[in-house]
Design an enzyme around this catalytic site. Structure first.
Site, short mmCIF file in Angstrom:
data_model
loop_
_atom_site.label_atom_id
_atom_site.label_comp_id
_atom_site.label_asym_id
_atom_site.label_seq_id
_atom_site.Cartn_x
_atom_site.Cartn_y
_atom_site.Cartn_z
N LYS A 195 0.84 -1.21 0.00
CA LYS A 195 0.00 0.00 0.00
C LYS A 195 0.87 1.26 0.00
CE LYS A 195 -1.96 -1.15 3.92
NZ LYS A 195 -1.26 -2.42 4.23
N ARG A 206 -9.79 1.02 8.82
CA ARG A 206 -9.25 -0.30 9.11
C ARG A 206 -10.33 -1.23 9.64
NH1 ARG A 206 -3.49 0.24 8.74
NH2 ARG A 206 -2.50 -1.53 9.71
N ARG A 231 11.81 -5.76 4.84
CA ARG A 231 11.64 -4.31 4.66
C ARG A 231 12.61 -3.50 5.52
NH1 ARG A 231 5.86 -1.69 5.46
NH2 ARG A 231 5.94 -2.86 7.40
N ARG A 234 11.32 -1.90 11.12
CA ARG A 234 10.23 -1.49 12.00
C ARG A 234 10.05 -2.49 13.13
NH1 ARG A 234 5.13 0.19 8.29
NH2 ARG A 234 4.03 -1.11 9.80
N ARG A 248 -0.55 -9.14 13.24
CA ARG A 248 -1.14 -8.12 12.34
C ARG A 248 -1.98 -8.78 11.24
NH1 ARG A 248 4.19 -5.49 10.59
NH2 ARG A 248 2.97 -4.19 9.21
#
Ligand code: AP5
Length: 216
Positions: free
Chosen positions: A13, A88, A127, A160, A171
């Protein structure tokens, strides 16, 4: 034009919102970035949000709604925006409609990305983000030229806190339980544009442009 991007964590996203903001010339609003920024600045919002974010849970609606409302009321959102990460859940979607109506706006398109779980885990565990400018990399799919350093500003790249394996799993569960029902919510309103999230960034971007009926 107001565009919402919905997809599981790591679906791309943020990556696609970055490309889309250049194409549409409207700001990219990321609820996650706004919250992470509040955490970094140790504001009251940040202190409240951190405990939820660290566990991979949703931050309570009232906190997130306040942060988003403050952002969409800013001048640079006059001609539209791309929101990544909000709404969300269905209650946030139900708040968003009157919030936009009070600004004379509405949701035009909701783009959803389909990406299988094993691909998501690969994307999130690799990431890396620049601490200074926020540019995003992937240690395999999009590595920086100099390991650990940003190509654009030479800032330090970090992983992160919520990209650890057990938090990623939490998540993904939250996405299935809370966010996936939004697809049906927006489909029923004729706003959902479903995009295959597997492929190169460029391929996916072209699919999004097609879904929004925009020329490449
Ligand atoms: P948030 O920051 O919104 O995280 P997320 O939804 O989990 O999404 P991500 O940012 O992890 O992934 P992405 O889809 O943007 O993927 P990306 O482009 O980075 O939320 C974090 C937390 O904040 C939540 O858990 C919650 O606590 C809180 N929060 C936020 N909004 C909230 C709300 N509305 N209500 C309540 N709480 C809220 O890509 C991932 C990686 O893949 C990158 O390394 C990238 O380089 C790579 N990649 C991208 N595209 C490709 C491709 N095509 N091929 C290969 N690799 C790719």
């Amino acid at each position: 034009m107001q565009v919402i991007l919905i997809g599981p964590p790591g679906a791309g996203k943020g990556t696609q919102a970055g490309a889309l903001q250049e194409r549409l010339r409207v700001p990219h609003i990321s609820s996650g970035d706004l919250l992470r920024n509040a955490v970094k600045r140790k504001t009251e919002t940040g202190l409240q949000a951190k405990q939820y974010m660290d566990r991979g849970e949703l931050v309570p609606d009232d906190i997130v709604v306040r942060v988003i409302e403050e952002r969409v009321r800013q001048d640079d959102c006059r001609d539209g925006f791309i929101v990544d990460g909000f709404p969300r859940n269905v209650s946030q979607a139900e708040v968003l409609t009157p919030m936009l109506a009070s600004l004379g706006k509405m949701v035009d398109h909701v783009v959803s990305f389909a990406v299988p779980r094993e691909e998501i885990i690969k994307r999130l565990s690799g990431r890396r983000t620049c601490r200074n400018c926020g540019a995003m990399y992937h240690i395999i799919f999009d590595p920086p030229v100099n390991s650990g350093l940003c190509n654009k500003c030479n800032g330090e790249l970090y992983q992160r806190d919520d990209d650890q394996e057990d938090t990623i799993a939490a998540r993904l569960d939250v996405y299935q339980r809370e966010t996936a029902p939004l697809l049906e919510y927006y489909r029923a309103r004729g706003l959902l544009r479903e995009v295959n999230g597997i492929g190169s960034r460029e391929q996916i971007f072209e699919r999004i442009l097609g879904a929004l009926a925009l020329t490449p």
